[in-house]
Design an enzyme around this catalytic site. Structure first.
Site, PDB file in Angstrom:
ATOM      1  N   ASP A   1       0.828  -1.202   0.000  1.00 57.29           N
ATOM      2  CA  ASP A   1       0.000   0.000   0.000  1.00 57.29           C
ATOM      3  C   ASP A   1       0.863   1.254   0.000  1.00 57.29           C
ATOM      4  O   ASP A   1       2.075   1.202   0.264  1.00 57.29           O
ATOM      5  CB  ASP A   1      -0.887   0.033   1.245  1.00 57.29           C
ATOM      6  CG  ASP A   1      -1.910  -1.084   1.263  1.00 57.29           C
ATOM      7  OD1 ASP A   1      -2.337  -1.504   0.176  1.00 57.29           O
ATOM      8  OD2 ASP A   1      -2.275  -1.532   2.367  1.00 57.29           O
TER       9      ASP A   1
ATOM     10  N   TYR B   1       6.197 -10.191   6.838  1.00 61.13           N
ATOM     11  CA  TYR B   1       6.155  -8.767   7.159  1.00 61.13           C
ATOM     12  C   TYR B   1       6.566  -8.543   8.610  1.00 61.13           C
ATOM     13  O   TYR B   1       6.418  -9.426   9.464  1.00 61.13           O
ATOM     14  CB  TYR B   1       4.735  -8.211   7.002  1.00 61.13           C
ATOM     15  CG  TYR B   1       4.247  -7.995   5.599  1.00 61.13           C
ATOM     16  CD1 TYR B   1       4.343  -6.736   4.998  1.00 61.13           C
ATOM     17  CD2 TYR B   1       3.660  -9.032   4.876  1.00 61.13           C
ATOM     18  CE1 TYR B   1       3.857  -6.523   3.709  1.00 61.13           C
ATOM     19  CE2 TYR B   1       3.179  -8.826   3.583  1.00 61.13           C
ATOM     20  CZ  TYR B   1       3.279  -7.569   3.016  1.00 61.13           C
ATOM     21  OH  TYR B   1       2.802  -7.361   1.743  1.00 61.13           O
TER      22      TYR B   1
END
Length: 265
Positions: A53, A111
Site C-alpha cells: 500500500d 512482514y
C-alpha cells in the site's frame, strides 16, 4: 531473452504503493521500470512478489524482469542505483531461468510491523514507525498474536475492497515482541489479503489498550465481516521483509530488517 530476479529495498513514504498507477502518480514499480528501461535501452516490465500500500516499506521485495540487454549483474545494480531516487535501492540481482516467477513461485511472504510506544513522537522516525503514546498491555498483546496462527478465514481482517477470490490463508507464525521502546509484529503466511497485516495489528493495539479481551478474536473470525474488527493500523510501521521460494532457485537472503532496529534474524 534473459530473466533476472532482483531484491529491492524502498521507503514507501513518497509513493502510492508498489504497483504502477495512473500517469502522474508515483509508484515504486514504475520508478524502477523507468530506470531499468534506460539501462536496457528497451521497455522493461517488473513483476513483483506482492503489492504494498501507499506508505508501506520493504527491505527485500523480490521482482523479476525479462530483457534482451546483456549486462553483468554488477552493471545492472550500479547503473540502476546511480539513477534511482535515494529512497529506492537494488540490493541484489541474479540471472534466472524462465521457470522462475517472482509472484507465482513464491511459497510464503513475511512482514514486520513496528510500533514506537512512548509518550512523545519520534521526529527522526517520521513515517517509518507507528507512534502509540498510550501505555499498552504488551503481555496481553503477545498472547493475542498467537490467535492468528494456523489456517483461518480472514474475511474479517481484509479490506472491504480486497479483490482476492477467497479469504482463507495459512499463517505460519504471528509473533509480537518488545525491543526497547519498540513493539514488533513478525508475521509469515502463504499469502496476505489487502490490509490483512494492518488490520491484525489494529486488533492487537486495541487489545493492548484494554478495549476487549483476547477471546473476542474468536468472535471476530466467526463473524466473517470487516465491521466486526477494529481499526486499520497506519501504513507507516509496515515492512515487507522477505519472500520465500523453493531451494532450487537459490536466491540471496539479505538481513530481514528494518536494518535500523538491528533485530535478530
Amino acid at each position: 531473452m534473459q530473466r533476472y530476479a532482483v531484491g529491492i529495498e524502498f521507503s514507501g513514504i513518497q509513493y502510492r504503493g508498489w504497483q504502477t498507477q495512473q500517469p502522474g502518480v508515483a509508484s515504486v514499480q514504475e520508478t524502477i521500470e523507468r530506470v531499468l528501461s534506460k539501462i536496457a535501452d528497451e521497455p522493461i516490465t517488473l513483476h513483483g512478489a506482492g503489492r504494498t500500500d501507499a506508505g508501506v516499506h520493504a527491505t527485500n521485495m523480490v521482482a523479476h524482469f525479462d530483457t534482451n540487454a546483456i549486462r553483468p549483474e554488477r552493471g545492472w545494480i550500479m547503473g540502476a542505483n546511480s539513477q534511482l531516487p535515494k529512497d529506492i535501492s537494488i540490493q541484489w540481482i541474479k540471472q534466472m531461468d524462465e521457470e522462475f516467477h517472482a509472484r507465482f513461485k513464491a511459497t510464503a511472504r513475511r512482514y514486520r510491523y513496528v510500533v514506537y510506544n512512548a509518550p512523545h513522537r519520534p521526529a527522526l522516525l517520521h513515517k517509518q514507525v507507528t507512534h502509540i503514546y498510550q501505555k499498552l498491555d504488551v503481555q496481553k498483546m503477545i498472547k493475542a498474536a498467537s490467535k492468528f496462527e494456523g489456517t483461518h478465514n480472514f474475511e474479517t481482517f481484509r479490506a472491504a475492497a480486497c479483490q482476492s477470490n477467497q479469504p482463507v490463508r495459512h499463517v505460519k507464525h504471528c509473533r509480537l515482541f518488545e525491543h526497547g521502546r519498540y513493539l514488533v509484529l513478525d508475521i509469515q503466511a502463504d499469502g496476505f489479503l489487502h490490509h490483512m497485516v494492518r488490520n491484525i495489528m489494529g486488533c492487537l493495539l486495541e487489545i493492548g489498550q484494554g478495549m476487549y479481551e483476547i477471546d473476542h478474536i474468536d468472535a471476530m473470525f466467526a463473524a466473517e465481516d470487516r465491521k466486526a474488527a477494529g481499526i486499520t493500523a497506519p501504513p507507516d510501521g509496515l515492512y515487507f521483509i522477505q519472500c520465500y521460494y523453493p531451494e532450487q532457485f537459490d536466491l540471496p537472503h539479505p538481513p530481514l530488517g528494518p536494518h535500523w532496529l538491528n533485530l535478530p534474524e
